[in-house]
Scaffold this active site. Sequence first.
Site, PDB file in Angstrom:
ATOM      1  N   ASP A   2     -19.711  90.784  80.758  1.00 47.92           N
ATOM      2  CA  ASP A   2     -19.666  91.053  78.873  1.00 47.92           C
ATOM      3  C   ASP A   2     -19.632  90.109  78.163  1.00 47.92           C
ATOM      4  OD1 ASP A   2     -19.459  92.664  77.276  1.00 47.92           O
ATOM      5  OD2 ASP A   2     -17.213  93.408  77.266  1.00 47.92           O
ATOM      6  N   GLU A   3     -18.521  89.475  77.894  1.00 50.38           N
ATOM      7  CA  GLU A   3     -18.323  88.104  77.603  1.00 50.38           C
ATOM      8  C   GLU A   3     -17.545  87.145  78.247  1.00 50.38           C
ATOM      9  OE1 GLU A   3     -15.657  90.150  74.188  1.00 50.38           O
ATOM     10  OE2 GLU A   3     -16.939  90.903  73.123  1.00 50.38           O
TER      11      GLU A   3
END
Length: 315
Positions: A2-3
Amino acid sequence: MDEQFLDVTGSTSCFGSPEEIALQIQSRVLLSTGVWTRCGIGPTKILAKMATDNFAKKRPEGIFKLGFDNIESDLWPLPVHQMFMVASRMTRHFIRMGLNTIGDIARLELAEFKRRMRWEMGKQSDIQAEYYWQTARGIDPSPVVPSIRNKLKSISHGKALRSSLYRKLEDIEVVLLELVVEVCRRSRRHRYMGHVVTVGAAETDGVRSTGFSRQVTLQQATSLSHEVAAAVLGIFRKYWSGMPVSHLHVSLTQLVDDSVYQLTLFEDREKAYGLEKATDEIKDRFGSAAIMRASSLLTAGVARERAGQIGGHYK
């Protein structure tokens, strides 16, 4: 994924400014995967995070730099709920304290903010007060480290649903089976089996709301879809009140290494694992929708839609 935080302090002499590095990352990811990325830049992790969430994701170029030179003009006017780690409950506390924007917190002296937090939330709120005050000012002493993941303790998957569409047991069971397939696939990917299966559900008829979370311990650890599914369906049928369902959750806990598993007299578990792993390889190579249960083709199924998303969001 995701990040991810990247510390580019030592990379600027080789790859250019942080903005130039962000552009290179965007281009490489786009060319390799077809996915457009957003990049937030800041002198601390907390500023980079809020730059991403509040600005980069909303701009066509997908890049925004938030530093101590523009924090007051750009970040502080934002509503307090847009500050990192401030959800609806904390937002209500801040609004009752008269703190409607991020800047309202940042401009207070720490002692005064702690006093207001104690009045609102009790004497044990000093640690929370210091955290939120530092966040509002972009203060974050924690370094970027290679990894923060410890040994997995559970593998789970959940899905929010439109309760008006999931009133019948046969429709709900389609989604439960899809969750089981995903949980077991993740378990095999990480080389785990689980001893305990947990099922959670939120139910509502538009007026009343209820729910449950129940678990069962299996006779032997497993990551085989049909074994986990039998337990999941048994739990749900036993504890479901009959109201429409708005959320389902399946998890596998008490994880153990899958290098050794229990054989049984009445089933060829080795063959079953071989079939599941072959299915995993097909999905890894061609995508999650390349092979799926026939029930997922029914109207109640969500797996096909989910396969067209990344992290639950449309590409």
